[in-house]
Design a protein around this motif. Sequence first.
Motif, short mmCIF file in Angstrom:
data_model
loop_
_atom_site.label_atom_id
_atom_site.label_comp_id
_atom_site.label_asym_id
_atom_site.label_seq_id
_atom_site.Cartn_x
_atom_site.Cartn_y
_atom_site.Cartn_z
N TYR A 1 -12.93 -26.97 -44.35
CA TYR A 1 -13.44 -25.70 -43.83
C TYR A 1 -14.37 -25.94 -42.65
N SER A 2 -15.26 -26.91 -42.77
CA SER A 2 -16.19 -27.24 -41.68
C SER A 2 -15.42 -27.69 -40.44
N HIS A 3 -14.37 -28.46 -40.64
CA HIS A 3 -13.53 -28.91 -39.54
C HIS A 3 -12.87 -27.71 -38.86
N SER A 4 -12.39 -26.77 -39.64
CA SER A 4 -11.76 -25.57 -39.09
C SER A 4 -12.76 -24.74 -38.29
N ILE A 5 -13.98 -24.64 -38.79
CA ILE A 5 -15.02 -23.91 -38.06
C ILE A 5 -15.25 -24.56 -36.70
N ALA A 6 -15.36 -25.89 -36.68
CA ALA A 6 -15.58 -26.60 -35.41
C ALA A 6 -14.43 -26.35 -34.44
N LEU A 7 -13.21 -26.35 -34.95
CA LEU A 7 -12.06 -26.10 -34.08
C LEU A 7 -12.07 -24.67 -33.54
N CYS A 8 -12.39 -23.70 -34.40
CA CYS A 8 -12.47 -22.31 -33.95
C CYS A 8 -13.57 -22.13 -32.91
N THR B 1 -3.70 -37.76 -38.04
CA THR B 1 -3.02 -36.65 -38.70
C THR B 1 -2.06 -37.18 -39.76
N ASN B 2 -1.31 -38.21 -39.41
CA ASN B 2 -0.39 -38.81 -40.37
C ASN B 2 -1.12 -39.31 -41.61
N ALA B 3 -2.27 -39.94 -41.41
CA ALA B 3 -3.04 -40.46 -42.54
C ALA B 3 -3.53 -39.31 -43.43
N ASN B 4 -3.97 -38.22 -42.81
CA ASN B 4 -4.42 -37.06 -43.59
C ASN B 4 -3.27 -36.45 -44.38
N VAL B 5 -2.12 -36.31 -43.76
CA VAL B 5 -0.95 -35.75 -44.45
C VAL B 5 -0.53 -36.66 -45.60
N ARG B 6 -0.52 -37.96 -45.35
CA ARG B 6 -0.16 -38.92 -46.41
C ARG B 6 -1.10 -38.79 -47.60
N ASN B 7 -2.42 -38.75 -47.30
CA ASN B 7 -3.40 -38.64 -48.37
C ASN B 7 -3.21 -37.34 -49.15
N TRP B 8 -2.99 -36.25 -48.44
CA TRP B 8 -2.79 -34.95 -49.10
C TRP B 8 -1.55 -35.00 -50.00
N MET B 9 -0.45 -35.49 -49.48
CA MET B 9 0.78 -35.53 -50.27
C MET B 9 0.64 -36.44 -51.48
N GLU B 10 -0.03 -37.56 -51.32
CA GLU B 10 -0.26 -38.46 -52.45
C GLU B 10 -1.09 -37.75 -53.52
N CYS B 11 -2.08 -36.98 -53.09
CA CYS B 11 -2.93 -36.27 -54.05
C CYS B 11 -2.17 -35.13 -54.74
N ARG C 1 0.96 -35.28 -55.45
CA ARG C 1 1.81 -35.98 -56.42
C ARG C 1 1.02 -36.52 -57.60
N SER C 2 -0.15 -37.08 -57.33
CA SER C 2 -0.91 -37.76 -58.37
C SER C 2 -1.98 -36.90 -59.03
N ARG C 3 -2.28 -35.75 -58.42
CA ARG C 3 -3.36 -34.85 -58.85
C ARG C 3 -4.74 -35.49 -58.69
N LYS C 4 -4.85 -36.50 -57.86
CA LYS C 4 -6.14 -37.10 -57.54
C LYS C 4 -6.86 -36.24 -56.51
N THR C 5 -8.14 -36.50 -56.32
CA THR C 5 -8.94 -35.77 -55.33
C THR C 5 -8.68 -36.34 -53.94
N PRO C 6 -8.42 -35.49 -52.95
CA PRO C 6 -8.20 -35.98 -51.58
C PRO C 6 -9.45 -36.67 -51.02
N ASN C 7 -9.25 -37.45 -49.96
CA ASN C 7 -10.38 -38.13 -49.32
C ASN C 7 -11.41 -37.15 -48.80
N ALA C 8 -10.96 -36.00 -48.30
CA ALA C 8 -11.88 -34.99 -47.77
C ALA C 8 -11.86 -33.78 -48.70
N ILE D 1 -12.49 -29.72 -49.77
CA ILE D 1 -12.14 -28.45 -49.14
C ILE D 1 -13.25 -28.01 -48.21
N ARG D 2 -14.48 -28.30 -48.57
CA ARG D 2 -15.63 -27.94 -47.72
C ARG D 2 -15.55 -28.69 -46.38
N ALA D 3 -15.15 -29.95 -46.43
CA ALA D 3 -15.00 -30.71 -45.19
C ALA D 3 -13.90 -30.11 -44.32
#
Length: 120
Positions: A82-89, A57-67, A69-76, A78-80
């Motif tokens: 969404y798919s993760h959210s579906i699996a959790l639901c 979770t920390n790694a995901n938050v770090r990657n998101w915050m870096e993106c 700030r930098s406007r780069k594309t996150p590692n995952a 939005i589709r990934a």
Amino acid sequence: MIDMDKQTVTDTGGLVKKYADEMKMQPNLLPSFSLMEKAEKVSTDANTSSIKGDPQTNANVRNWMECVRSRKTPNASIRAGYSHSIALCMNVAAIQTGQKVTFDEATQRVMVAGKPYDHI
């Protein structure tokens, strides 16, 4: 199957050919992998030392915050996410009902016993 105790994803419970054929669908089996191996590849450039929680979770938050700030594309994508959210639901619905849960691609709904599950 996502096994958080072992930090693995396996094809256990996936849509095997026999059942896929009955439903006129394609089999859907993920290759097995370790969540720890995937987490080690995540960028952790941003400073999130004050965040408590598991390393993934920390790694995901770090990657998101870096993106952010930098406007780069996150590692995952939005589709990934969404798919993760579906699996959790689906996981929540299965735990709460004790029944087999499916996902209806056409309606984008979690289904239990052929009916939409709305108690998430």
